[in-house]
Design a protein around this motif. Structure first.
Motif, PDB file in Angstrom:
ATOM      1  N   PRO A  21      -0.433   1.966 -22.926  1.00 17.14           N
ATOM      2  CA  PRO A  21      -1.420   3.051 -22.987  1.00 17.14           C
ATOM      3  C   PRO A  21      -1.116   4.209 -22.057  1.00 17.14           C
ATOM      4  O   PRO A  21      -1.609   5.315 -22.283  1.00 17.14           O
ATOM      5  CB  PRO A  21      -2.726   2.365 -22.579  1.00 17.14           C
ATOM      6  N   ALA A  22      -0.312   3.967 -21.013  1.00 25.41           N
ATOM      7  CA  ALA A  22      -0.109   5.020 -20.013  1.00 25.41           C
ATOM      8  C   ALA A  22       1.257   4.884 -19.367  1.00 25.41           C
ATOM      9  O   ALA A  22       1.758   3.771 -19.164  1.00 25.41           O
ATOM     10  CB  ALA A  22      -1.194   4.952 -18.932  1.00 25.41           C
ATOM     11  N   VAL A  23       1.844   6.018 -19.033  1.00 27.20           N
ATOM     12  CA  VAL A  23       3.076   6.053 -18.257  1.00 27.20           C
ATOM     13  C   VAL A  23       2.842   6.951 -17.051  1.00 27.20           C
ATOM     14  O   VAL A  23       2.206   8.001 -17.157  1.00 27.20           O
ATOM     15  CB  VAL A  23       4.278   6.541 -19.106  1.00 27.20           C
ATOM     16  N   TRP A  24       3.335   6.514 -15.911  1.00 26.00           N
ATOM     17  CA  TRP A  24       3.180   7.221 -14.637  1.00 26.00           C
ATOM     18  C   TRP A  24       4.551   7.710 -14.186  1.00 26.00           C
ATOM     19  O   TRP A  24       5.519   6.942 -14.195  1.00 26.00           O
ATOM     20  CB  TRP A  24       2.622   6.282 -13.578  1.00 26.00           C
ATOM     21  N   ARG A  59      -0.394   9.596 -28.589  1.00 25.00           N
ATOM     22  CA  ARG A  59      -1.562   8.945 -27.989  1.00 25.00           C
ATOM     23  C   ARG A  59      -1.380   8.612 -26.522  1.00 25.00           C
ATOM     24  O   ARG A  59      -2.352   8.411 -25.804  1.00 25.00           O
ATOM     25  CB  ARG A  59      -1.870   7.623 -28.729  1.00 25.00           C
ATOM     26  N   LEU A  60      -0.156   8.479 -26.077  1.00 26.40           N
ATOM     27  CA  LEU A  60       0.144   8.010 -24.736  1.00 26.40           C
ATOM     28  C   LEU A  60      -0.512   8.886 -23.675  1.00 26.40           C
ATOM     29  O   LEU A  60      -0.462  10.112 -23.757  1.00 26.40           O
ATOM     30  CB  LEU A  60       1.658   8.000 -24.525  1.00 26.40           C
ATOM     31  N   ARG A  61      -1.122   8.250 -22.683  1.00 29.96           N
ATOM     32  CA  ARG A  61      -1.635   8.993 -21.530  1.00 29.96           C
ATOM     33  C   ARG A  61      -0.526   9.129 -20.496  1.00 29.96           C
ATOM     34  O   ARG A  61       0.269   8.209 -20.308  1.00 29.96           O
ATOM     35  CB  ARG A  61      -2.826   8.272 -20.892  1.00 29.96           C
ATOM     36  N   MET A  94     -13.384   7.277 -14.608  1.00 35.99           N
ATOM     37  CA  MET A  94     -12.587   8.180 -15.434  1.00 35.99           C
ATOM     38  C   MET A  94     -13.406   8.845 -16.532  1.00 35.99           C
ATOM     39  O   MET A  94     -12.882   9.574 -17.361  1.00 35.99           O
ATOM     40  CB  MET A  94     -11.401   7.422 -16.059  1.00 35.99           C
ATOM     41  N   HIS A  95     -14.711   8.582 -16.573  1.00 32.98           N
ATOM     42  CA  HIS A  95     -15.617   9.297 -17.471  1.00 32.98           C
ATOM     43  C   HIS A  95     -15.151   9.237 -18.923  1.00 32.98           C
ATOM     44  O   HIS A  95     -14.994  10.257 -19.582  1.00 32.98           O
ATOM     45  CB  HIS A  95     -15.772  10.750 -17.009  1.00 32.98           C
ATOM     46  N   GLY A  96     -14.933   8.036 -19.405  1.00 30.20           N
ATOM     47  CA  GLY A  96     -14.617   7.851 -20.810  1.00 30.20           C
ATOM     48  C   GLY A  96     -13.144   7.807 -21.149  1.00 30.20           C
ATOM     49  O   GLY A  96     -12.784   7.462 -22.270  1.00 30.20           O
ATOM     50  N   MET A  97     -12.263   8.124 -20.225  1.00 25.84           N
ATOM     51  CA  MET A  97     -10.823   8.042 -20.498  1.00 25.84           C
ATOM     52  C   MET A  97     -10.329   6.645 -20.134  1.00 25.84           C
ATOM     53  O   MET A  97     -10.518   6.180 -19.014  1.00 25.84           O
ATOM     54  CB  MET A  97     -10.055   9.078 -19.684  1.00 25.84           C
ATOM     55  N   ASP A  98      -9.698   5.974 -21.081  1.00 27.43           N
ATOM     56  CA  ASP A  98      -9.247   4.602 -20.878  1.00 27.43           C
ATOM     57  C   ASP A  98      -7.732   4.566 -20.729  1.00 27.43           C
ATOM     58  O   ASP A  98      -7.000   4.823 -21.683  1.00 27.43           O
ATOM     59  CB  ASP A  98      -9.681   3.735 -22.069  1.00 27.43           C
ATOM     60  N   LEU A  99      -7.275   4.252 -19.540  1.00 28.24           N
ATOM     61  CA  LEU A  99      -5.835   4.115 -19.290  1.00 28.24           C
ATOM     62  C   LEU A  99      -5.340   2.710 -19.572  1.00 28.24           C
ATOM     63  O   LEU A  99      -4.145   2.443 -19.426  1.00 28.24           O
ATOM     64  CB  LEU A  99      -5.507   4.482 -17.836  1.00 28.24           C
TER      65      LEU A  99
END
Length: 314
Positions: A40-43, A65-67, A4-9
Motif C-alpha cells: 500500500p505504501a513506499v517510503w 494507487r500506491l501511497r 491520518m484522517h481517512g488515509m490508509d497506509l
C-alpha cells in the motif's frame, strides 16, 4: 487510520534507498510491481542526491494507487515555502496518496537545534496558502522523531511521527508520548540470513554509521544499552534488536512486535542486497507474509522470476 484522517497506509510498507541510485526506468518498473503485489505504501529518503518532492511526484505518476511517503524530506534542503508549494501540488494531483515526512537535515545551520529549527519551519509553513487552487485532498505531514520533545511536536503540529532504527521498547515509549490518536510509523531493517555469524556481520556493517555519531550513540544509551554493547560494531543484543534477521516467518513475527507495542504502520527496509542487485525478490516474499491475502494474491508481471536476485546475501 489513526491520525491520518481517512488515509490508509496499510499495516506494512516498503522503505528503500534503492530508488536514489537506480535509473528512472528501473524505478518505474519496480514501483509498479510493488503496487501489483499489493504493497500500500513506499517510503523514500532524501540522502544521495534525488530531491525529495520530485522523487515522490515521479513515483506517484508511475503508479495508480500506491501511497508515497517522504521518509524524510530534509528541512534544510529547501525553504518552507517551496516545500509547501510542492506538497500542495502533490495533494491536488494525487489526492490521499502523498504524505510529507519532514526531518531536520541538509546543510548544517549552526546556532540552532533540531527541535527549534523544526518548530520554526512548521511556523512558516503554517502561514502559507496555496498559490493555485485549493488541493483536492489534504496535505498530510508527519515528523521524523525520536526523543520526547520531537514526538510531542509531531503530536501537536503534524499527523504523527516516523521513527527510524529503533527497537520495540522505543515504539512502546513513543506511543505513550504521542497518545492514542496520532499516527506512528516505525522503520525497521530486515535481513534474510539464518546463520547468526553471517547475519550479525552484515547487520554490523549496516549499523556502523549509526554507532559512530554522537546523536545515535546517545539514542542507544537512552534505550538502555551498555557502553560495551556500543563498541566493536555493536553487541549481539543491540544488533539483534535493530536488525531482524532469519527466515521469513521469524522476520515477520518480529516485525509484528512493533504493532503490538503501538505502531500503526511498519515500513520494512531490506538490507544485505549486493550493489547492482534488486531487493524485489525479498519484497515479493514479504508481501506474501505481511500483506492481506487479497492484496498479495494478484500475480505480478515478473512473478515467474521469483528466484531472480536471490544470490544476494542470505
Amino acid at each position: 487510520m489513526s491520525g491520518m484522517h481517512g488515509m490508509d497506509l496499510g499495516t506494512f510498507g516498503i522503505y528503500t534507498f534503492d530508488f536514489e541510485h537506480q535509473p528512472a526506468a528501473l524505478v518505474r518498473e519496480s514501483v509498479q510491481e510493488l503496487e501489483e503485489l499489493g504493497w500500500p505504501a513506499v517510503w523514500v529518503p532524501e540522502l544521495l542526491g534525488r530531491e525529495a518532492l520530485t522523487h515522490a511526484g515521479f513515483l506517484l505518476a508511475s503508479t495508480r494507487r500506491l501511497r508515497v511517503v517522504n521518509g524524510v524530506a530534509r528541512i534544510w534542503s529547501r525553504g518552507a515555502r517551496w516545500t509547501y508549494g510542492a506538497a500542495a501540488l502533490l495533494a491536488d494531483a494525487y489526492p490521499d496518496r502523498h504524505v510529507l515526512g519532514l526531518g531536520f537535515g541538509g546543510e548544517p545551520r549552526p546556532g540552532t537545534t533540531p527541535l527549534v529549527a523544526m518548530a520554526a519551519y512548521l511556523d512558516e509553513m503554517d502561514t502559507l496558502e496555496p498559490v493555485g487552487p485549493v488541493p483536492q485532498g489534504p496535505m498530510r505531514r508527519i515528523l521524523a522523531a525520536y526523543g520526547p520533545k520531537m514526538l510531542e511536536l509531531a503530536r501537536d503540529r503534524a499527523a504523527g511521527a516516523q521513527t527510524y532504527h529503533v527497537n520495540v521498547a522505543h515504539t512502546e515509549q513513543a506511543r505513550r508520548v504521542l497518545g492514542a490518536e496520532p499516527f506512528l510509523a516505525v522503520e525497521h531493517p530486515v535481513l534474510f540470513e539464518s546463520d547468526p555469524a553471517k547475519a550479525r556481520a552484515v547487520a554490523r556493517e549496516h549499523l556502523r554509521p549509526y554507532l559512530s555519531t554522537p546523536y545515535n550513540l546517545a539514542k542507544f544509551r537512552r534505550l538502555g544499552y551498555a557502553e560495551e554493547e556500543l563498541s566493536g560494531g555493536g553487541g549481539d543484543r543491540l544488533v539483534d534488536d535493530f536488525v531482524f534477521w532469519g527466515d521469513l516467518d521469524t522476520i515477520a513475527g518480529k516485525l509484528h512486535g512493533h504493532l503490538d507495542a503501538g505502531a500503526d504502520h511498519v515500513t520494512v527496509q531490506v538490507i544485505g542486497v549486493r550493489p547492482g542487485e534488486s531487493a524485489m525478490p525479498y519484497w515479493r516474499r514479504l508481501a506474501g507474509a505481511l500483506l492481506p491475502a487479497s492484496a498479495s494474491a494478484a500475480p505480478s508481471r515478473r512473478a515467474s522470476s521469483t528466484a531472480e536476485g536471490m544470490s544476494a546475501i542470505g
